[in-house]
Design an enzyme around this catalytic site. Structure first.
Site, short mmCIF file in Angstrom:
data_model
loop_
_atom_site.label_atom_id
_atom_site.label_comp_id
_atom_site.label_asym_id
_atom_site.label_seq_id
_atom_site.Cartn_x
_atom_site.Cartn_y
_atom_site.Cartn_z
N CYS A 35 0.81 -1.22 0.00
CA CYS A 35 0.00 0.00 0.00
C CYS A 35 0.85 1.27 0.00
O CYS A 35 0.33 2.35 -0.23
CB CYS A 35 -0.93 0.01 1.21
SG CYS A 35 -0.01 0.04 2.75
N CYS A 104 -1.86 -3.87 8.91
CA CYS A 104 -1.35 -2.51 9.16
C CYS A 104 -0.49 -2.46 10.41
O CYS A 104 0.42 -1.64 10.50
CB CYS A 104 -2.50 -1.53 9.26
SG CYS A 104 -3.60 -1.59 7.84
#
Ligand code: FES
Length: 127
Positions: A35, A104
């Site tokens: 990402c 994350c």
């Protein structure tokens, strides 16, 4: 937005220990290749413990909250305790992360490992 816990939203909106330590004892920056989110961690050690930890991050709310929580968890830890801190510990301290956001918190674990891997403890002078 995914369903974030109250703790995630609090750390995202009021990040703890934001910034960078000047003349830090350990610094590292990592990037999630998928990402592109990034986290930078700087650490100051005193008597073998983490006296201060600060972060800078660019990314999704979960990545920012995880970096913020990481600095809170690290403060007061020994280097060994910090190296044992896993992304799952950070996610748990955040009250959990939505399934598609679990990765994350990995950024947090990676940046701790990267920072401390480069840390060389000061050599104590032998009298
Ligand atoms: Fe990139 Fe969260 S989406 S770290």
């Amino acid at each position: 937005m995914p369903a974030y816990s109250e703790i995630v939203l609090d750390h995202y909106q009021n990040p703890r220990n934001l910034g960078e330590i000047e003349n830090a004892d350990a610094v590292a920056e990592v990037e999630n290749p998928v990402c592109g989110d990034r986290a930078r961690l700087s650490i100051r050690l005193s008597d073998g413990r983490i006296a201060e930890a600060r972060f800078l991050a660019e990314g999704c709310p979960a990545a920012i909250a995880a970096a913020s929580m990481t600095t809170v968890l690290l403060t007061g830890m020994t280097v060994g305790e910090a190296l044992a801190l896993r992304d799952t510990d950070v996610a748990q301290a955040l009250g959990g992360l939505p399934p598609n956001k679990v990765h994350c918190s990995v950024l947090a674990e990676e940046v701790i490992q990267a920072a401390l891997a480069r840390y060389v403890p000061p050599v104590t002078a032998v009298p």
